[in-house]
Design a protein around this motif. Structure first.
Motif, PDB file in Angstrom:
ATOM      1  N   ASP A 296       5.131  -3.843  -3.787  1.00 25.65           N
ATOM      2  CA  ASP A 296       5.988  -2.933  -1.573  1.00 25.65           C
ATOM      3  C   ASP A 296       7.136  -2.498  -2.901  1.00 25.65           C
ATOM      4  O   ASP A 296       7.883  -3.033  -3.745  1.00 25.65           O
ATOM      5  CB  ASP A 296       6.015  -3.886  -0.957  1.00 25.65           C
ATOM      6  CG  ASP A 296       4.510  -4.525  -0.617  1.00 25.65           C
ATOM      7  OD1 ASP A 296       3.664  -4.056  -0.533  1.00 25.65           O
ATOM      8  OD2 ASP A 296       4.427  -5.660  -0.161  1.00 25.65           O
ATOM      9  N   ALA A 297       7.616  -1.823  -1.772  1.00 27.09           N
ATOM     10  CA  ALA A 297       9.123  -0.831  -2.223  1.00 27.09           C
ATOM     11  C   ALA A 297       9.860  -2.070  -1.229  1.00 27.09           C
ATOM     12  O   ALA A 297       9.719  -3.553  -0.365  1.00 27.09           O
ATOM     13  CB  ALA A 297       9.326   0.298  -1.517  1.00 27.09           C
ATOM     14  N   ALA A 298      11.508  -1.888  -1.703  1.00 29.91           N
ATOM     15  CA  ALA A 298      12.180  -3.771  -1.368  1.00 29.91           C
ATOM     16  C   ALA A 298      12.323  -2.267   0.257  1.00 29.91           C
ATOM     17  O   ALA A 298      12.448  -4.031   1.233  1.00 29.91           O
ATOM     18  CB  ALA A 298      13.731  -2.299  -1.465  1.00 29.91           C
ATOM     19  N   ASP A 299      11.878  -1.369   0.580  1.00 31.20           N
ATOM     20  CA  ASP A 299      11.855  -1.642   2.650  1.00 31.20           C
ATOM     21  C   ASP A 299      11.302  -1.118   3.357  1.00 31.20           C
ATOM     22  O   ASP A 299      11.018  -0.584   4.205  1.00 31.20           O
ATOM     23  CB  ASP A 299      13.669  -0.653   2.804  1.00 31.20           C
ATOM     24  CG  ASP A 299      13.090   1.024   1.906  1.00 31.20           C
ATOM     25  OD1 ASP A 299      12.249   0.999   1.186  1.00 31.20           O
ATOM     26  OD2 ASP A 299      13.947   1.479   2.194  1.00 31.20           O
ATOM     27  N   THR A 300       9.973  -1.300   2.998  1.00 31.86           N
ATOM     28  CA  THR A 300       8.764  -0.391   3.280  1.00 31.86           C
ATOM     29  C   THR A 300       7.457  -1.033   1.728  1.00 31.86           C
ATOM     30  O   THR A 300       7.402  -0.886   1.085  1.00 31.86           O
ATOM     31  CB  THR A 300       8.883   0.835   3.164  1.00 31.86           C
ATOM     32  OG1 THR A 300       7.054   1.539   3.800  1.00 31.86           O
ATOM     33  CG2 THR A 300       8.837   1.531   1.692  1.00 31.86           C
ATOM     34  N   ASN A 302       3.117  -0.972   0.852  1.00 32.11           N
ATOM     35  CA  ASN A 302       2.665  -0.813  -0.198  1.00 32.11           C
ATOM     36  C   ASN A 302       1.452   0.587   1.107  1.00 32.11           C
ATOM     37  O   ASN A 302       0.879  -0.083   1.406  1.00 32.11           O
ATOM     38  CB  ASN A 302       1.846  -0.771  -1.468  1.00 32.11           C
ATOM     39  CG  ASN A 302       0.668   0.170  -1.269  1.00 32.11           C
ATOM     40  OD1 ASN A 302       0.561   0.965  -1.086  1.00 32.11           O
ATOM     41  ND2 ASN A 302       0.678  -0.356  -2.548  1.00 32.11           N
ATOM     42  N   PRO A 303       2.133   1.620   1.778  1.00 33.21           N
ATOM     43  CA  PRO A 303       1.601   1.978   2.432  1.00 33.21           C
ATOM     44  C   PRO A 303      -0.529   2.735   1.584  1.00 33.21           C
ATOM     45  O   PRO A 303      -1.172   2.670   2.930  1.00 33.21           O
ATOM     46  CB  PRO A 303       2.038   3.981   2.620  1.00 33.21           C
ATOM     47  CG  PRO A 303       2.752   4.008   1.502  1.00 33.21           C
ATOM     48  CD  PRO A 303       3.190   2.627   0.502  1.00 33.21           C
ATOM     49  N   TYR A 304      -0.547   2.392   0.182  1.00 32.18           N
ATOM     50  CA  TYR A 304      -1.787   2.949  -0.071  1.00 32.18           C
ATOM     51  C   TYR A 304      -2.995   1.503   0.252  1.00 32.18           C
ATOM     52  O   TYR A 304      -4.007   1.786   0.613  1.00 32.18           O
ATOM     53  CB  TYR A 304      -1.774   3.357  -1.426  1.00 32.18           C
ATOM     54  CG  TYR A 304      -1.674   4.365  -1.056  1.00 32.18           C
ATOM     55  CD1 TYR A 304      -1.473   6.034  -1.413  1.00 32.18           C
ATOM     56  CD2 TYR A 304       0.698   4.734  -1.660  1.00 32.18           C
ATOM     57  CE1 TYR A 304      -0.901   7.140  -1.002  1.00 32.18           C
ATOM     58  CE2 TYR A 304       1.358   5.795  -1.648  1.00 32.18           C
ATOM     59  CZ  TYR A 304       0.168   6.822  -1.317  1.00 32.18           C
ATOM     60  OH  TYR A 304       1.413   8.059  -1.811  1.00 32.18           O
ATOM     61  N   ARG A 305      -2.331   0.671   0.211  1.00 29.91           N
ATOM     62  CA  ARG A 305      -2.359  -0.465   0.357  1.00 29.91           C
ATOM     63  C   ARG A 305      -3.181  -0.839   1.621  1.00 29.91           C
ATOM     64  O   ARG A 305      -3.899  -1.670   2.388  1.00 29.91           O
ATOM     65  CB  ARG A 305      -1.825  -1.667  -0.063  1.00 29.91           C
ATOM     66  CG  ARG A 305      -2.183  -3.272   0.087  1.00 29.91           C
ATOM     67  CD  ARG A 305      -1.490  -4.556  -0.742  1.00 29.91           C
ATOM     68  NE  ARG A 305      -1.779  -4.155  -1.872  1.00 29.91           N
ATOM     69  CZ  ARG A 305       0.728  -4.459  -2.385  1.00 29.91           C
ATOM     70  NH1 ARG A 305       0.897  -4.648  -1.552  1.00 29.91           N
ATOM     71  NH2 ARG A 305       0.127  -3.837  -3.617  1.00 29.91           N
TER      72      ARG A 305
END
Length: 639
Positions: A296-300, A302-305
């Motif tokens: 995961d990014a710091a503020d979001t 993982n959209p693919y997961r």
């Protein structure tokens, strides 16, 4: 390169490549690009030749690294490719072979350059090369175009929007490969990356809206297993004067790179693998797994997961909750069939694990299937050939079984499925056996293999947990399966002899002087009754004696049972003999609830899965080679 054929070894001397990487700026409108992109050379057909191609590319790339900040030729090449992709869909409809092959060649060169750039420089330096903007003397601008983001968006559009035809197959594979290469910065770091250009571009900005469409397309590429076109099916005839477009690199690749299944070359432990039938399916699956396992990014998140966790069956008409982003639908029946057929590969087994563990819609659908044997049998075959598989593949197969055995409906139904002639099971001829009994046999075999060979605690624990989950639903076991359960319990009893002795002594201490001492083992209690009954006993008589013994077993024995339940092996056997007497079973279970074990990922699972996924990419990606000396994420002898 250019319009004349060349050998891989001649590439560093090629005049067109020298101009691309030289000190002279080349405008994106220069006729040079048509000449550069009309090249051919004998297609690499082995990992050795792929290594030669890599080495030849490195020398050109290093020259470009030095000169590109002044020339901007990399940016010009990318702009040429971007302009061509705008007409690619129309070119596919019009069967414009030349245009498509030249566009493919442009992407192939970009991919080769990008691979070396990522290996050779920091992310900051990489971004500078992709944000070059030609300026007149004395002018300043902070609005430099970010060609890397534009390239990634273009690749996503190409993968998702261009129809898959014979003439577009190779460029589709190349687009997927280039995205894999873009993400390959992880290979050159020992630690798992939690902030990188991958996070910057793929989790926000212009690429984000393509998330669900990309995941859906990659899944369908895996499902459809489209084979490459026959060699030469779309190759232009060579001109007699040697001028013009000969084959195009991609056409040569069609007979070589796209049909060779590389195993990673130096240091790989991978065994010989059958010929790869669908390079696009393989490459798409690898990219999907890489995307799904990004941190995961710091503020979001993982959209693919998120997309993988939430997609639904096309037959499910219920609306998606507004809180679920990147949702889409896919044909679950086709997905199930593909998963059943492709379990010989690590990456397909990892995808099955990912979907079962993370997508409740997929898990519910699979557990409701009436043909679960089509999925379970390939998993059992992986475990049966444990000595031929790498440890990660075995782990994934075992965890899949553990997840399935968490469901009581599954544990009941597997004893209702009767199989005939399991040819790969060689210890004993099994002309007819239930799926449940076969599952028991394979898991017990895995336990015994582990106890005598690998002694892996993780494997041991999960095997016993799966058996414990199934044990309450044991029904109509094959006699060989029942025999193996008894043998396993005897083996585990010896391993835990000290615990058993302490339990027995504790129980004996609580008995009065008038009580008859209890035999040390449950097994011994029933065996003594069978010996007393004589030598010639029918199956029916044996069953009757065991049922009578179950009723006569002292109630105080249950105190020992409670102590024995500290070992999963004892719990499994306890369920075997409790099932002999339904009345006692009911009473005993009211007093001692069934043990159920649930798979839970350990903290920071990315520390396991990210190196594993990239080892699969390294060992099985089509037409991609990385120097093993540059790899930092895992060691070359890892599975």
């Amino acid at each position: 390169m250019g319009s004349n054929s060349s050998r891989i070894g001649d590439l560093p001397k090629n005049e067109y490549l020298k101009k691309l990487s030289g000190t002279e700026s080349v405008s994106e409108n220069d006729p040079f690009w048509n000449q550069l992109l009309s090249f051919s050379f004998p297609a690499p057909t082995s990992s050795t030749e792929l290594k030669l191609l890599e080495e030849a590319t490195v020398s050109v790339c290093r020259s470009l690294v030095v000169n590109n900040p002044r020339t901007g030729n990399l940016g010009a090449l990318i702009k040429v490719f971007l302009s061509r992709t705008k007409e690619l869909k129309l070119s596919a409809e019009c069967q414009n072979h030349i245009f498509i092959w030249q566009t493919h060649n442009a992407l192939f060169i970009i991919c080769c350059l990008l691979k070396v750039f990522i290996c050779e420089m920091s992310e900051e330096e990489l971004q500078l090369h992709f944000t070059y903007e030609e300026k007149s003397p004395g002018s300043y601008s902070s609005d430099a175009e970010d060609l890397l983001e534009e390239l990634l968006c273009c690749l996503m559009q190409l993968i998702t929007d261009i129809p898959l035809l014979d003439i577009t197959y190779e460029i589709s594979v190349e687009a997927v490969s280039t995205m894999v290469v873009f993400l390959s910065c992880q290979l050159f770091h020992k630690e798992v990356l939690r902030q990188s250009i991958s996070h910057k571009y793929l989790m926000r900005g212009r690429c984000l809206p393509y998330t669900s469409k990309l995941v859906k397309t990659l899944l369908y590429n895996f499902i459809r297993q489209e084979k490459p076109p026959p060699p030469g099916a779309h190759v232009l005839p060579q001109q007699s004067d040697g001028g013009g477009l000969l084959y195009g690199l991609a056409s040569g690749v069609a007979t070589g790179l796209w049909t060779v299944f590389t195993l990673g070359g130096v240091g790989s432990k991978a065994a010989a693998t059958p010929e790869l039938s669908s390079p696009l399916a393989n490459q798409s699956l690898l990219l999907l797994l890489v995307l799904a396992n990004l941190t995961d990014a710091a503020d979001t998140p993982n959209p693919y997961r998120q997309a993988i966790m939430s997609f639904k069956n096309t037959q499910d008409s219920s609306p998606f909750p507004s809180s679920i982003p990147h949702a889409f639908q896919i044909n679950f029946n086709s997905l199930y069939t593909a998963l059943c057929e492709q379990q010989t590969s690590d990456q397909a087994t990892l995808l099955l694990y990912t979907l079962l563990h993370q997508n409740s819609n997929v898990r519910t659908y699979m557990l409701a299937r009436t043909d679960m044997e089509n999925l379970v049998l390939p998993i059992l075959e992986i475990l049966y050939h444990v000595e031929e598989r790498n440890s990660h593949h075995v782990y994934m197969a075992l965890i899949i079984l553990l997840i399935l055995t968490e469901d009581d409906g599954f544990n009941r139904s597997i004893h209702e499925v009767i199989l005939k002639n399991i040819t790969w099971y060689s210890e004993r001829v099994l002309t007819e056996i239930s799926l449940g009994s076969l599952l028991i046999l394979v898991v017990i075999r895995t336990i015994q293999y582990n106890m005598t060979r690998t002694r892996d605690k993780y494997l041991h624990t999960n095997c016993l947990a799966a058996l414990a989950n199934m044990s309450a639903q044991f029904r109509s076991l094959h006699q060989y399966a029942a025999q193996r359960i008894i043998s396993l319990f005897s083996l585990l009893s010896k391993k835990h002899n000290k615990v058993l002795e302490q339990a027995t002594q504790s129980l004996r201490g609580s008995l009065s002087s008038n009580d008859v001492p209890l035999p040390d083992y449950v097994i011994t209690f029933f065996s003594s009754r069978l010996l007393q009954a004589g030598a010639e006993l029918s199956v029916e008589r044996v069953l009757e004696i065991i049922k009578q013994g179950a009723v006569a077993l002292p109630k105080d024995r249950l105190k020992l049972s409670r102590l024995l339940r500290h070992t999963r092996g004892a719990h499994i056997f306890e369920n075997v003999y409790l099932n002999l007497q339904p009345c006692w079973l009911s009473v005993a279970r009211q007093k001692f609830p069934e043990l159920k074990f649930k798979y839970v990922e350990e903290e920071q699972p990315e520390e396991f899965f990210i190196p594993y996924v990239w080892s699969l990419v390294y060992n099985s990606a089509v037409g991609l080679y990385w120097n093993p000396q540059d790899i930092q994420l895992f060691t070359m002898d890892s599975d």
